[in-house]
Design an enzyme around this catalytic site. Sequence first.
Site, mmCIF file in Angstrom:
data_model
loop_
_atom_site.group_PDB
_atom_site.id
_atom_site.type_symbol
_atom_site.label_atom_id
_atom_site.label_comp_id
_atom_site.label_asym_id
_atom_site.label_seq_id
_atom_site.Cartn_x
_atom_site.Cartn_y
_atom_site.Cartn_z
ATOM 1 C CE LYS A 140 0.011 2.789 6.772
ATOM 2 N NZ LYS A 140 -1.556 2.609 6.875
ATOM 3 N N GLY A 193 -10.298 8.958 7.008
ATOM 4 C CA GLY A 193 -10.869 9.562 5.804
ATOM 5 C C GLY A 193 -12.315 8.347 6.089
ATOM 6 C CG ASN A 231 -1.873 0.925 1.009
ATOM 7 O OD1 ASN A 231 -2.186 2.069 0.494
ATOM 8 N ND2 ASN A 231 -2.892 1.177 2.409
ATOM 9 N NE ARG A 235 -6.167 2.036 -0.910
ATOM 10 C CZ ARG A 235 -5.829 2.853 -0.044
ATOM 11 N NH1 ARG A 235 -4.529 3.759 0.274
ATOM 12 N NH2 ARG A 235 -6.689 4.440 0.258
ATOM 13 C CG HIS A 282 -12.829 4.154 2.290
ATOM 14 N ND1 HIS A 282 -13.927 5.134 2.530
ATOM 15 C CD2 HIS A 282 -11.001 4.274 2.507
ATOM 16 C CE1 HIS A 282 -12.765 6.187 3.479
ATOM 17 N NE2 HIS A 282 -11.390 5.600 3.495
ATOM 18 N NE ARG A 292 -9.257 12.973 2.755
ATOM 19 C CZ ARG A 292 -9.608 11.699 2.889
ATOM 20 N NH1 ARG A 292 -10.701 10.817 3.185
ATOM 21 N NH2 ARG A 292 -8.315 11.120 2.722
ATOM 22 C CG ASP A 301 -12.927 11.163 17.607
ATOM 23 O OD1 ASP A 301 -13.445 11.212 17.455
ATOM 24 O OD2 ASP A 301 -13.044 9.392 17.905
ATOM 25 C CD GLU A 308 -8.618 -1.224 3.762
ATOM 26 O OE1 GLU A 308 -9.457 -0.551 2.523
ATOM 27 O OE2 GLU A 308 -8.477 -0.608 3.931
#
Length: 416
Positions: A14, A212, A7, A90, A180, A241, A283, A385
Amino acid sequence: MKVLVINAGSSSLKYQLIDMETEKMLAKGLCDRIGVDGAFQHKTSDGRSKKTKTEIKDHEAAFQLVTEALVDKEVGVISSLNEISAIGHRVVQGGAIFDKSVLVTDEVIRQIQNLIPLAPLHNGPEVNAILACQKVFGKDKPQCVVFDTSFHATMPQKAYMYAVPYEYYEKYNVRRYGFHGTSHRYVSSHCAHLMHQPLEDIKMITCHIGNGSSIAAIQNGKVIDTSMGLTPLDGFMMGTRSGSLDPSIVTFIMEKEGLTPKQMDEVLNRKSGMYGICGYSDDRDVTKAEIGGDPKAILAHEMLNYQISKQIGAYAAALNGVDCIVFTAGLGENQPPMRYSICKNLKYLGVKIDPIKNDEFVLGKEGKISAFDSTVSVYVINTNEELVIARDTKNIVSRLEYASAPDKTNVDPEDV
């Protein structure tokens, strides 16, 4: 078969090495700050690790670090790179060209490059990673690409078109693509497995909530709508965003502040969302500030939860009912108060949360959090994923091997 999953970002790479016989991760890591000062970390499934700060000139240099670590005497998990059967990448934007995962060819690379204008921050680095991988592993090593957009390719035109002049769709491919997709694909399938029902029989809404975020409406096993659009900026508010807003706000602020399109793009993508409301994008920081009584942090969470509830309600209408709601990704998997607040606004759908189960499902624990008398099942599912990418890569390579086998009777059809 062992598959290396990649990724790549503009300044990061990654990776995970997955043994496809057991579908277990053998090792994973991150090459960070590529082209700057560089940092590398590698960890094996049995707890061995390596961390270094070193110059990483480009993605080719990053791949060299990865391959060296995988065969290292102290932290390696394979004895030779020949044990890696294939590499799965990805790729964020497949446009309207790719509706499924494909084997890398020169033509596929060219088409991904042509899609760079639709995802300049993603597709370019991902092409660089594919080319760098070819240099390190050689062009004979099979590589496959799995697109974030392909799972959403089933959307009907009424869902993916924007009400702007049709010529912009014809000239510039302006339409809703969604992102996603690999996550939505995994959790929808896995949730159907946990429910012991075919996915095709479930009206499902999957909520990938992280820094995201996006939501997808799934019917008959196919996406009929999703919240992200032409770019990952669309939908509801995220870490930095803005999500959807009145388009005239963009031109109004540009005129008042004297901003260029590039500067305005920076505002909407990097300085808005929760960060724009309360000054925090992570968060965990927002939650800490909320507990401390910060009114802006409280407002940020109230806005986010409200917008997610509205999106779920809209998709319940699009599906003409809903059987199951899934929460996944960083916040979806680990924020019980957020899940409870969102579902509290869905009582009209028959959604009821078991507060004890809801509080239990964090830090890797997954399962059903809805109450026994809830008419809609609600699940927390840990997304994976990388496993989807590895599975697709295995299937594509297995078909190649089957097609090239001189005696196909010796190939187990179950492996293809």
